[in-house]
Design a protein around this motif. Structure first.
Motif, PDB file in Angstrom:
ATOM      1  N   ASP A   1       0.795  -1.233   0.000  1.00 37.25           N
ATOM      2  CA  ASP A   1       0.000   0.000   0.000  1.00 37.25           C
ATOM      3  C   ASP A   1       0.826   1.282   0.000  1.00 37.25           C
ATOM      4  O   ASP A   1       0.381   2.320   0.491  1.00 37.25           O
ATOM      5  CB  ASP A   1      -0.986   0.011   1.169  1.00 37.25           C
ATOM      6  CG  ASP A   1      -2.017  -1.099   1.033  1.00 37.25           C
ATOM      7  OD1 ASP A   1      -2.377  -1.437  -0.116  1.00 37.25           O
ATOM      8  OD2 ASP A   1      -2.455  -1.628   2.060  1.00 37.25           O
ATOM      9  N   ALA A   2       2.039   1.222  -0.525  1.00 37.86           N
ATOM     10  CA  ALA A   2       2.865   2.419  -0.677  1.00 37.86           C
ATOM     11  C   ALA A   2       3.469   2.402  -2.080  1.00 37.86           C
ATOM     12  O   ALA A   2       4.028   1.396  -2.511  1.00 37.86           O
ATOM     13  CB  ALA A   2       3.975   2.454   0.366  1.00 37.86           C
ATOM     14  N   ALA A   3       3.334   3.513  -2.785  1.00 37.63           N
ATOM     15  CA  ALA A   3       3.886   3.636  -4.134  1.00 37.63           C
ATOM     16  C   ALA A   3       4.901   4.777  -4.145  1.00 37.63           C
ATOM     17  O   ALA A   3       4.642   5.850  -3.598  1.00 37.63           O
ATOM     18  CB  ALA A   3       2.774   3.910  -5.141  1.00 37.63           C
ATOM     19  N   VAL A   4       6.063   4.519  -4.770  1.00 30.11           N
ATOM     20  CA  VAL A   4       7.150   5.483  -4.772  1.00 30.11           C
ATOM     21  C   VAL A   4       7.727   5.596  -6.177  1.00 30.11           C
ATOM     22  O   VAL A   4       7.867   4.590  -6.883  1.00 30.11           O
ATOM     23  CB  VAL A   4       8.266   5.046  -3.793  1.00 30.11           C
ATOM     24  CG1 VAL A   4       9.451   5.979  -3.846  1.00 30.11           C
ATOM     25  CG2 VAL A   4       7.731   4.936  -2.383  1.00 30.11           C
TER      26      VAL A   4
ATOM     27  N   VAL B   1      12.523  12.021  -4.725  1.00 24.90           N
ATOM     28  CA  VAL B   1      11.675  10.856  -4.447  1.00 24.90           C
ATOM     29  C   VAL B   1      10.262  11.376  -4.238  1.00 24.90           C
ATOM     30  O   VAL B   1      10.049  12.326  -3.480  1.00 24.90           O
ATOM     31  CB  VAL B   1      12.150  10.089  -3.198  1.00 24.90           C
ATOM     32  CG1 VAL B   1      11.222   8.924  -2.901  1.00 24.90           C
ATOM     33  CG2 VAL B   1      13.573   9.590  -3.389  1.00 24.90           C
ATOM     34  N   TYR B   2       9.310  10.767  -4.925  1.00 19.57           N
ATOM     35  CA  TYR B   2       7.918  11.191  -4.851  1.00 19.57           C
ATOM     36  C   TYR B   2       7.064  10.047  -4.324  1.00 19.57           C
ATOM     37  O   TYR B   2       7.253   8.896  -4.713  1.00 19.57           O
ATOM     38  CB  TYR B   2       7.378  11.553  -6.248  1.00 19.57           C
ATOM     39  CG  TYR B   2       8.086  12.688  -6.911  1.00 19.57           C
ATOM     40  CD1 TYR B   2       7.658  14.000  -6.714  1.00 19.57           C
ATOM     41  CD2 TYR B   2       9.167  12.465  -7.758  1.00 19.57           C
ATOM     42  CE1 TYR B   2       8.303  15.055  -7.341  1.00 19.57           C
ATOM     43  CE2 TYR B   2       9.816  13.511  -8.385  1.00 19.57           C
ATOM     44  CZ  TYR B   2       9.379  14.802  -8.167  1.00 19.57           C
ATOM     45  OH  TYR B   2      10.030  15.840  -8.787  1.00 19.57           O
ATOM     46  N   GLY B   3       6.116  10.377  -3.481  1.00 18.62           N
ATOM     47  CA  GLY B   3       5.058   9.449  -3.169  1.00 18.62           C
ATOM     48  C   GLY B   3       4.104   9.471  -4.356  1.00 18.62           C
ATOM     49  O   GLY B   3       3.891  10.518  -4.963  1.00 18.62           O
ATOM     50  N   VAL B   4       3.556   8.335  -4.724  1.00 19.69           N
ATOM     51  CA  VAL B   4       2.639   8.278  -5.862  1.00 19.69           C
ATOM     52  C   VAL B   4       1.222   8.119  -5.333  1.00 19.69           C
ATOM     53  O   VAL B   4       0.960   7.288  -4.466  1.00 19.69           O
ATOM     54  CB  VAL B   4       2.996   7.107  -6.812  1.00 19.69           C
ATOM     55  CG1 VAL B   4       2.037   7.057  -7.991  1.00 19.69           C
ATOM     56  CG2 VAL B   4       4.433   7.244  -7.302  1.00 19.69           C
ATOM     57  N   VAL B   5       0.325   8.940  -5.841  1.00 20.66           N
ATOM     58  CA  VAL B   5      -1.086   8.865  -5.462  1.00 20.66           C
ATOM     59  C   VAL B   5      -1.634   7.521  -5.932  1.00 20.66           C
ATOM     60  O   VAL B   5      -1.491   7.156  -7.105  1.00 20.66           O
ATOM     61  CB  VAL B   5      -1.881  10.036  -6.079  1.00 20.66           C
ATOM     62  CG1 VAL B   5      -3.365   9.887  -5.792  1.00 20.66           C
ATOM     63  CG2 VAL B   5      -1.357  11.370  -5.567  1.00 20.66           C
TER      64      VAL B   5
ATOM     65  N   LYS C   1       2.793  17.444  -0.420  1.00 25.93           N
ATOM     66  CA  LYS C   1       2.184  16.537   0.540  1.00 25.93           C
ATOM     67  C   LYS C   1       1.459  17.367   1.598  1.00 25.93           C
ATOM     68  O   LYS C   1       1.948  18.417   2.009  1.00 25.93           O
ATOM     69  CB  LYS C   1       3.298  15.700   1.169  1.00 25.93           C
ATOM     70  CG  LYS C   1       2.978  15.043   2.472  1.00 25.93           C
ATOM     71  CD  LYS C   1       4.192  14.464   3.123  1.00 25.93           C
ATOM     72  CE  LYS C   1       4.999  15.435   3.894  1.00 25.93           C
ATOM     73  NZ  LYS C   1       4.526  15.893   5.158  1.00 25.93           N
ATOM     74  N   PRO C   2       0.293  16.928   2.050  1.00 17.69           N
ATOM     75  CA  PRO C   2      -0.371  17.622   3.152  1.00 17.69           C
ATOM     76  C   PRO C   2       0.535  17.652   4.388  1.00 17.69           C
ATOM     77  O   PRO C   2       1.235  16.685   4.674  1.00 17.69           O
ATOM     78  CB  PRO C   2      -1.621  16.784   3.412  1.00 17.69           C
ATOM     79  CG  PRO C   2      -1.861  16.049   2.137  1.00 17.69           C
ATOM     80  CD  PRO C   2      -0.509  15.818   1.536  1.00 17.69           C
ATOM     81  N   GLU C   3       0.526  18.743   5.108  1.00 21.49           N
ATOM     82  CA  GLU C   3       1.432  18.926   6.241  1.00 21.49           C
ATOM     83  C   GLU C   3       1.217  17.921   7.374  1.00 21.49           C
ATOM     84  O   GLU C   3       2.142  17.587   8.080  1.00 21.49           O
ATOM     85  CB  GLU C   3       1.302  20.351   6.782  1.00 21.49           C
ATOM     86  CG  GLU C   3       1.894  21.373   5.850  1.00 21.49           C
ATOM     87  CD  GLU C   3       1.887  22.758   6.461  1.00 21.49           C
ATOM     88  OE1 GLU C   3       1.974  22.863   7.697  1.00 21.49           O
ATOM     89  OE2 GLU C   3       1.804  23.720   5.693  1.00 21.49           O
ATOM     90  N   ASN C   4       0.015  17.416   7.525  1.00 22.72           N
ATOM     91  CA  ASN C   4      -0.264  16.517   8.645  1.00 22.72           C
ATOM     92  C   ASN C   4       0.007  15.050   8.313  1.00 22.72           C
ATOM     93  O   ASN C   4      -0.316  14.179   9.105  1.00 22.72           O
ATOM     94  CB  ASN C   4      -1.720  16.687   9.107  1.00 22.72           C
ATOM     95  CG  ASN C   4      -2.705  16.400   7.997  1.00 22.72           C
ATOM     96  OD1 ASN C   4      -2.337  16.323   6.838  1.00 22.72           O
ATOM     97  ND2 ASN C   4      -3.965  16.250   8.349  1.00 22.72           N
ATOM     98  N   GLU C   5       0.597  14.768   7.161  1.00 23.97           N
ATOM     99  CA  GLU C   5       0.877  13.387   6.767  1.00 23.97           C
ATOM    100  C   GLU C   5       2.373  13.138   6.686  1.00 23.97           C
ATOM    101  O   GLU C   5       3.151  14.046   6.428  1.00 23.97           O
ATOM    102  CB  GLU C   5       0.233  13.083   5.411  1.00 23.97           C
ATOM    103  CG  GLU C   5      -1.273  13.018   5.473  1.00 23.97           C
ATOM    104  CD  GLU C   5      -1.877  12.581   4.155  1.00 23.97           C
ATOM    105  OE1 GLU C   5      -1.159  12.003   3.323  1.00 23.97           O
ATOM    106  OE2 GLU C   5      -3.072  12.826   3.969  1.00 23.97           O
ATOM    107  N   GLU C   6       2.751  11.876   6.891  1.00 26.67           N
ATOM    108  CA  GLU C   6       4.143  11.477   6.758  1.00 26.67           C
ATOM    109  C   GLU C   6       4.449  11.204   5.288  1.00 26.67           C
ATOM    110  O   GLU C   6       3.557  10.941   4.500  1.00 26.67           O
ATOM    111  CB  GLU C   6       4.407  10.209   7.568  1.00 26.67           C
ATOM    112  CG  GLU C   6       4.318  10.403   9.053  1.00 26.67           C
ATOM    113  CD  GLU C   6       4.642   9.123   9.801  1.00 26.67           C
ATOM    114  OE1 GLU C   6       5.282   8.220   9.222  1.00 26.67           O
ATOM    115  OE2 GLU C   6       4.251   9.033  10.966  1.00 26.67           O
ATOM    116  N   GLY C   7       5.723  11.239   4.965  1.00 27.34           N
ATOM    117  CA  GLY C   7       6.124  10.879   3.611  1.00 27.34           C
ATOM    118  C   GLY C   7       7.007  11.935   2.975  1.00 27.34           C
ATOM    119  O   GLY C   7       7.476  12.860   3.632  1.00 27.34           O
TER     120      GLY C   7
END
Length: 135
Positions: free
Chosen positions: A52-55, A62-66, A100-106
């Motif tokens: 459940d994590a896409a990079v 490095v980007y998190g993928v939606v 990235k939203p400020e309240n999320e990790e990543g």
């Protein structure tokens, strides 16, 4: 006389000036193509989707993928080039880069995939995967 001619030729320094013409890109130029006006970014790099994590790792960022239908489509295409679920596939995509939203990790930025251009196997020498095993 020969030495005078030789010395005078040697003192003739070549003073050619090289001019480099720079081209300014105008973002409002009507001659820009439709793809240049759509606000998407071309990204090339290593893609992995696992647990459940896409990079997407490019040479610079490095980007998190939606995780959406387009990401799932990319993952299905990448499976053909993986030996292990944690292996990367080399991809070229066009997407929308969002903070990235400020309240999320990543990672600081995410990419929402809009267009898949290519998928291929990663170079095994650069496929830095950590494998955990229990003995």
């Amino acid at each position: 006389m020969l030495s005078i001619a030789f010395i005078s030729c040697k003192n003739d320094s070549k003073t050619e000036e090289t001019t480099i013409e720079t081209k300014t890109i105008n973002v409002d130029d009507p001659n820009r193509t439709e793809k240049q006006n759509d606000g998407l970014t071309l990204l090339k790099g290593e893609f992995v989707y696992y647990a459940d994590a896409a990079v997407l790792q490019t040479h610079r960022e490095v980007y998190g993928v939606v995780i959406d239908d387009k990401m799932m489509e990319l993952n299905n295409m990448a499976k053909a080039y993986k030996k292990e679920p944690t292996d990367y596939a080399t991809v070229s995509i066009r997407g929308k880069v969002i903070p990235k939203p400020e309240n999320e990790e990543g990672w600081p930025f995410r990419v929402e995939i809009k267009e898949i251009l290519s998928v291929s196997a990663s170079n095994p020498e650069t496929n830095n995967v950590v494998k955990l095993e229990s003995k």
